[in-house]
Design an enzyme around this catalytic site. Structure first.
Site, short mmCIF file in Angstrom:
data_model
loop_
_atom_site.label_atom_id
_atom_site.label_comp_id
_atom_site.label_asym_id
_atom_site.label_seq_id
_atom_site.Cartn_x
_atom_site.Cartn_y
_atom_site.Cartn_z
N GLY A 239 0.77 -1.24 0.00
CA GLY A 239 0.00 0.00 0.00
C GLY A 239 0.80 1.29 0.00
O GLY A 239 0.21 2.36 -0.05
N GLU A 273 4.21 -6.60 1.70
CA GLU A 273 3.76 -6.99 0.35
C GLU A 273 3.65 -5.78 -0.56
O GLU A 273 2.57 -5.49 -1.08
CB GLU A 273 2.38 -7.64 0.45
N PRO A 274 4.73 -5.06 -0.78
CA PRO A 274 4.62 -3.87 -1.64
C PRO A 274 4.52 -4.25 -3.11
O PRO A 274 5.17 -5.18 -3.57
CB PRO A 274 5.93 -3.14 -1.38
N GLY A 275 3.66 -3.55 -3.83
CA GLY A 275 3.56 -3.75 -5.27
C GLY A 275 3.92 -2.47 -5.98
O GLY A 275 4.96 -2.31 -6.59
N ARG A 312 -6.39 2.67 -15.60
CA ARG A 312 -6.48 3.45 -14.36
C ARG A 312 -7.20 4.80 -14.53
O ARG A 312 -8.02 5.15 -13.69
CB ARG A 312 -5.09 3.64 -13.74
N TYR A 316 -10.42 4.74 -12.24
CA TYR A 316 -10.29 5.47 -10.96
C TYR A 316 -10.16 6.98 -11.16
O TYR A 316 -9.84 7.69 -10.22
CB TYR A 316 -9.04 5.03 -10.19
N CYS A 342 -13.93 2.01 -28.43
CA CYS A 342 -15.30 2.54 -28.56
C CYS A 342 -15.99 2.68 -27.22
O CYS A 342 -16.96 1.96 -26.92
CB CYS A 342 -16.09 1.65 -29.50
N GLU A 343 -15.46 3.53 -26.39
CA GLU A 343 -16.04 3.84 -25.08
C GLU A 343 -15.70 5.30 -24.80
O GLU A 343 -14.53 5.68 -24.97
CB GLU A 343 -15.36 3.02 -23.96
N TYR A 371 -0.06 -1.86 -12.13
CA TYR A 371 -1.47 -1.93 -12.51
C TYR A 371 -1.70 -1.38 -13.93
O TYR A 371 -2.69 -0.73 -14.20
CB TYR A 371 -2.34 -1.22 -11.46
#
Ligand code: LLP
Length: 415
Positions: A239, A273-275, A312, A316, A342-343, A371
């Site tokens: 996190g 657990e860093p990503g 992303r 978000y 097409c969005e 991500y």
């Protein structure tokens, strides 16, 4: 941006101009600086060197095998959330005992696979899961090492989609169920409970919530020890936030200042657990402008990447820096940078001041190492782009571009 810098008016990854990579492999493509991944890993690893610890890199942020291998060589473990991620971690050379298997919905097959491999811990997220793991382990005549994930009900102050430690989210066991958890574990003879896990959210930019979660965990461990459970390991999840647009996220050592005293008092082993902290700013996405489209007073840069490569912004409303790979960096126009999908949600930036671009210009999307590729899709039948790794003045295609053939390979026409 670790690993990426402007030299002679050209963006580089380490010693390689990004334009050279784009010419060689085409666009869109992801570029990862391996030294950047390594130095970010090193920052966390060093911050906790005074206690026994394991940095288990969270594969969900970036699961490229070359990346995992580079980190594994430095001693990294792996935080995985599926049989597929476990497979990738092992394939890249992460020792089984350094693998942590998390996730709210592990299937019996995945549990059996992890037991066969001999992983370090299952991060267990519910009471039914304790029973399921126990049952699979019993049949295999094994003892499953478990960490139970508790929901400390701490607000990480981040986007609500990536808030995981509040009690209304689906993650972890509610602290009020502690009695029931203890009773269940006592009845389950094929699990060994020696660790407590808490992960409260992603892209945190303050240390406070981590300190609070650590203190909740400390109290919990003391209580469990009094109840006779030999808890010797504490997993505080990942996190740690990164700089996307000028945030000033804490350094690993600032989190450590809050966490270390807790670990020392407990005389425990720490798992992290860093990503994103390791991968986010260690990668970029390269894309070219297909058209510059004027629509009334609006200007659109229509590019050859889209939400299929980096979802992303769409998902978000996330901000990612964008810059031309070559040439002057002065902002001169307010534009929307949009993909070909097409969005109407397919965009990278809205009302962003960017230098004037022309058809064919190469753009860099920063902070795409976490991500990005892992959340990619083939929506609109767009083949997945290649992933390129860079070290010094050398680069290599670490994952090839998918072909149209790849897109139909698993299909069988019912005729
Ligand atoms: N551990 C657990 C239990 C997690 O759920 C996560 C992330 C991590 C570790 C790694 O978190 P990190 O250090 O990368 O923040 N797709 C979203 C992020 C989802 C995070 C999910 N869990 C995004 O693009 O912002």
């Amino acid at each position: 941006m670790h690993g990426f810098h402007l030299k002679n008016n050209r963006w580089h990854s380490d010693g390689v101009p990004l334009s050279r990579i784009a010419e060689k492999v085409g666009t869109p493509c992801y570029v990862y600086s391996l030294p950047a991944f390594e130095s970010q890993f090193g920052e966390i690893d060093r911050a906790y060197r005074s206690v026994p610890h394991l940095v288990a890199y969270s594969l969900k942020a970036n699961g490229n095998l070359s990346v995992i291998r580079a980190l594994a060589r430095l001693g990294s473990g792996a935080d995985v959330v599926s049989g597929g991620e476990l497979f990738k971690a092992r394939k890249a050379g992460v020792p089984a005992e350094k693998v942590i298997f998390a996730g709210v919905g592990k299937t019996d097959d995945e549990i059996a696979y992890a037991l066969k491999e001999g992983i370090g811990y299952f991060n267990v997220e519910s009471i039914p899961e304790i029973k399921a793991i126990n049952e699979v382990a019993r049949k295999m005549k094994k003892i499953a090492p478990i960490a139970i994930r508790f929901n400390p009900d701490v607000d990480p102050h981040t986007h609500h989609y990536i808030t995981t430690g509040k009690k209304e989210t689906k993650f972890g066991v509610y602290l009020g169920d502690l009695e029931l958890v203890m009773k269940t574990v006592r009845e389950c003879r094929s699990v060994r409970w020696t660790a407590v896990h808490a992960h409260i959210g992603s892209q945190m930019t303050q240390t406070g919530p981590v300190g609070m979660a650590a203190r909740v965990v400390e109290k919990l461990v003391l209580r469990l020890r009094r109840e006779g459970f030999a808890i010797h390991t504490v997993n505080l999840g990942g996190g740690y936030g990164i700089d996307y647009r000028g945030e000033k996220p804490p350094k690993a050592s600032q989190y450590a200042r809050l966490v270390l005293p807790v670990i020392q008092r407990l005389n425990a082993t720490l798992i992290l657990e860093p990503g994103r902290f390791i991968s986010g700013n260690s990668g970029v996405l390269l894309m070219r402008v297909i058209y510059v489209k004027q629509s009334g007073s609006k200007t659109f840069y229509i590019v050859d990447a889209g939400m299929s490569e980096l979802i992303r912004p769409s998902l978000y409303d996330a901000y990612h820096r964008i810059a031309p790979a070559l040439g002057p960096q002065k902002p001169v126009k307010t534009v929307d940078v949009v993909g070909p999908i097409c969005e109407s949600g397919d965009f990278f930036a809205k009302n962003r001041k960017l230098p004037l671009a022309r058809r064919g210009d190469l753009l860099v999307v920063f902070s795409a190492g976490a991500y990005g590729s892992v959340m990619g899709s083939t929506y609109n039948a767009r083949p997945l782009p290649p992933e390129v790794v860079v070290r010094g003045t050398r680069f290599q295609v670490a994952r090839q571009r998918q072909t149209w053939q790849d897109l139909v390979r698993l299909e069988k026409i019912w005729s």
